[in-house]
Design a protein around this motif. Structure first.
Motif, PDB file in Angstrom:
ATOM      1  N   GLU A   1       0.777  -1.149  -0.021  1.00 12.82           N
ATOM      2  CA  GLU A   1      -0.053   0.517   0.463  1.00 12.82           C
ATOM      3  C   GLU A   1       0.638   1.508   0.208  1.00 12.82           C
ATOM      4  OE1 GLU A   1      -2.716  -0.132   3.462  1.00 12.82           O
ATOM      5  OE2 GLU A   1      -4.074  -1.709   2.451  1.00 12.82           O
ATOM      6  N   ALA A   2       1.958   1.136   0.066  1.00 13.28           N
ATOM      7  CA  ALA A   2       2.747   2.209   0.257  1.00 13.28           C
ATOM      8  C   ALA A   2       4.147   1.979   0.596  1.00 13.28           C
ATOM      9  CB  ALA A   2       2.961   3.355   2.477  1.00 13.28           C
ATOM     10  N   GLY A   3       5.025   1.832  -0.855  1.00 17.57           N
ATOM     11  CA  GLY A   3       5.831   1.902  -1.314  1.00 17.57           C
ATOM     12  C   GLY A   3       7.069   2.772  -1.439  1.00 17.57           C
ATOM     13  N   LEU A   4       8.221   2.888  -1.598  1.00 13.88           N
ATOM     14  CA  LEU A   4       9.090   4.370  -1.699  1.00 13.88           C
ATOM     15  C   LEU A   4       9.965   3.588  -1.863  1.00 13.88           C
ATOM     16  CD1 LEU A   4       8.228   5.781   1.756  1.00 13.88           C
ATOM     17  CD2 LEU A   4       7.178   6.264  -0.471  1.00 13.88           C
ATOM     18  N   ASN A   5      10.840   4.069  -2.559  1.00 16.58           N
ATOM     19  CA  ASN A   5      11.859   4.193  -2.955  1.00 16.58           C
ATOM     20  C   ASN A   5      13.007   5.418  -2.317  1.00 16.58           C
ATOM     21  OD1 ASN A   5      12.039   2.650  -5.146  1.00 16.58           O
ATOM     22  ND2 ASN A   5      11.009   4.025  -6.562  1.00 16.58           N
ATOM     23  N   ILE A   6      14.245   4.663  -1.605  1.00 19.18           N
ATOM     24  CA  ILE A   6      14.914   5.444  -0.801  1.00 19.18           C
ATOM     25  C   ILE A   6      16.101   5.207  -1.225  1.00 19.18           C
ATOM     26  CG2 ILE A   6      15.339   6.308   1.255  1.00 19.18           C
ATOM     27  CD1 ILE A   6      13.116   5.405   2.482  1.00 19.18           C
ATOM     28  N   ILE A   7      16.836   6.897  -1.477  1.00 19.35           N
ATOM     29  CA  ILE A   7      18.586   6.974  -2.110  1.00 19.35           C
ATOM     30  C   ILE A   7      19.009   7.610  -1.017  1.00 19.35           C
ATOM     31  CG2 ILE A   7      19.766   8.051  -3.775  1.00 19.35           C
ATOM     32  CD1 ILE A   7      17.876   7.835  -5.788  1.00 19.35           C
ATOM     33  N   VAL A   8      19.760   7.078  -0.157  1.00 20.26           N
ATOM     34  CA  VAL A   8      20.367   8.223   0.604  1.00 20.26           C
ATOM     35  C   VAL A   8      22.541   7.788  -0.353  1.00 20.26           C
ATOM     36  CG1 VAL A   8      19.303   6.707   2.072  1.00 20.26           C
ATOM     37  CG2 VAL A   8      21.098   5.413   1.562  1.00 20.26           C
TER      38      VAL A   8
END
Length: 51
Positions: A2-9
């Motif tokens: 329901e709440a997929g994210l892509n996070i780039i660090v």
């Protein structure tokens, strides 16, 4: 999902976006909601430097 994210660090700025695959799976079906956007904002706030 329901709440997929892509996070780039490791960048100079925080980069968070909603999961593209999730968007493609529901596009044009009239079933979208704001859960991924809200979670992206929450994670951005959580990861932002606290000065």
């Amino acid at each position: 999902m329901e709440a997929g994210l892509n996070i780039i660090v490791g960048l100079l700025t925080i980069r968070i976006s909603i999961d593209y695959r999730t968007v493609c799976d529901i596009a044009g079906k009239g079933i979208t909601d704001e859960k991924s956007l809200i979670e992206a904002i929450r994670q951005g706030v959580e990861l932002a430097p606290k000065n």
